[in-house]
Write a protein that holds these residues in place. Sequence first.
Motif, PDB file in Angstrom:
ATOM      1  N   GLY A  99       3.395   3.116   3.832  1.00  0.00           N
ATOM      2  CA  GLY A  99       2.726   1.932   3.314  1.00  0.00           C
ATOM      3  C   GLY A  99       3.098   0.700   4.110  1.00  0.00           C
ATOM      4  O   GLY A  99       3.869   0.766   5.080  1.00  0.00           O
TER       5      GLY A  99
ATOM      6  N   SER B 239       2.253  -0.856  -5.489  1.00  0.00           N
ATOM      7  CA  SER B 239       1.049  -0.359  -4.831  1.00  0.00           C
ATOM      8  C   SER B 239       0.201   0.466  -5.783  1.00  0.00           C
ATOM      9  O   SER B 239       0.662   0.895  -6.853  1.00  0.00           O
ATOM     10  CB  SER B 239       1.440   0.518  -3.630  1.00  0.00           C
TER      11      SER B 239
ATOM     12  N   THR C 179       0.841  -1.197   0.000  1.00  0.00           N
ATOM     13  CA  THR C 179       0.000   0.000   0.000  1.00  0.00           C
ATOM     14  C   THR C 179       0.877   1.248   0.000  1.00  0.00           C
ATOM     15  O   THR C 179       2.074   1.196   0.312  1.00  0.00           O
ATOM     16  CB  THR C 179      -0.915   0.027   1.233  1.00  0.00           C
TER      17      THR C 179
END
Length: 266
Positions: free
Chosen positions: A185, A258, A167
């Motif tokens: 992330g 991501s 992420t």
Amino acid sequence: MRIRASVTILSGALVLSSALVVPATAQAHAGPTTDDDTTITKVVVNGGKDIVLGTSAKKSFTATVTAADPDGIAGGWVALWHGTSFDEQDRDGVLLPAEEGSGLCVAADAQTSTCTVHFTVDPKSDMTKNSYAGTWHAYAIAYGRPSGSVSDGYAGSVHIKRNTTLTADASPEPVAHGRTITVKGTLTRANWETHKYAGLSNVSVKLQFRKSGTSTYKTLKTVTSGSGGAVKATTTATSDGYYRFSYAGTSATDAVTSASDFVNVQ
């Protein structure tokens, strides 16, 4: 299908046993052996692509063996094995095709055919060790007409990898020109032993940026993931654009990028 330490091949039939017993012509050698003019020319697993498994979803794929014989090919078969060598004591897992016996063979001409077998791998029941991630070798056998065969313990290979997730969240949004942007992330990887995802630490992750109105991402810097797979990088806000993280992967862990996060610079 299950990972088994063994399979016996007899006249094209599949019989489960306590060892990977190959035809007599191949028992003494890991490389190709033959008792006739039959030859294996190519083995392809999953179309030449990596096999990526998460924690629950099954994966189906095929393996093909292309072989030739002056009198034609009667059948072909492929199994996958994992270990440090083809020797029985060094193999720790075998993946068997879903069907027993020879796969479906399609002739290219009077001498050459390609035979296809199908696999379905369930990470919950088949991939019981994380150490299974990495290179799996293909053991292939082909049968000529009216008799004769060829087998090869190293006829091909494929990487079976653990799936990853990543992420990215950039802040603040919006941001003043020249101020610092922080992108955070989390990088996780499938754990086949717990059937859950866990943070992947101490690996290199790239922070990438694409300026609005362009189509190419550029790497700004490389950082190292921390505890629990946490990833953090900072950069200076210069223009509107999209930030993302990218992990290159390995032969045992899948690469991942991501989703991007847009930041408006004022």
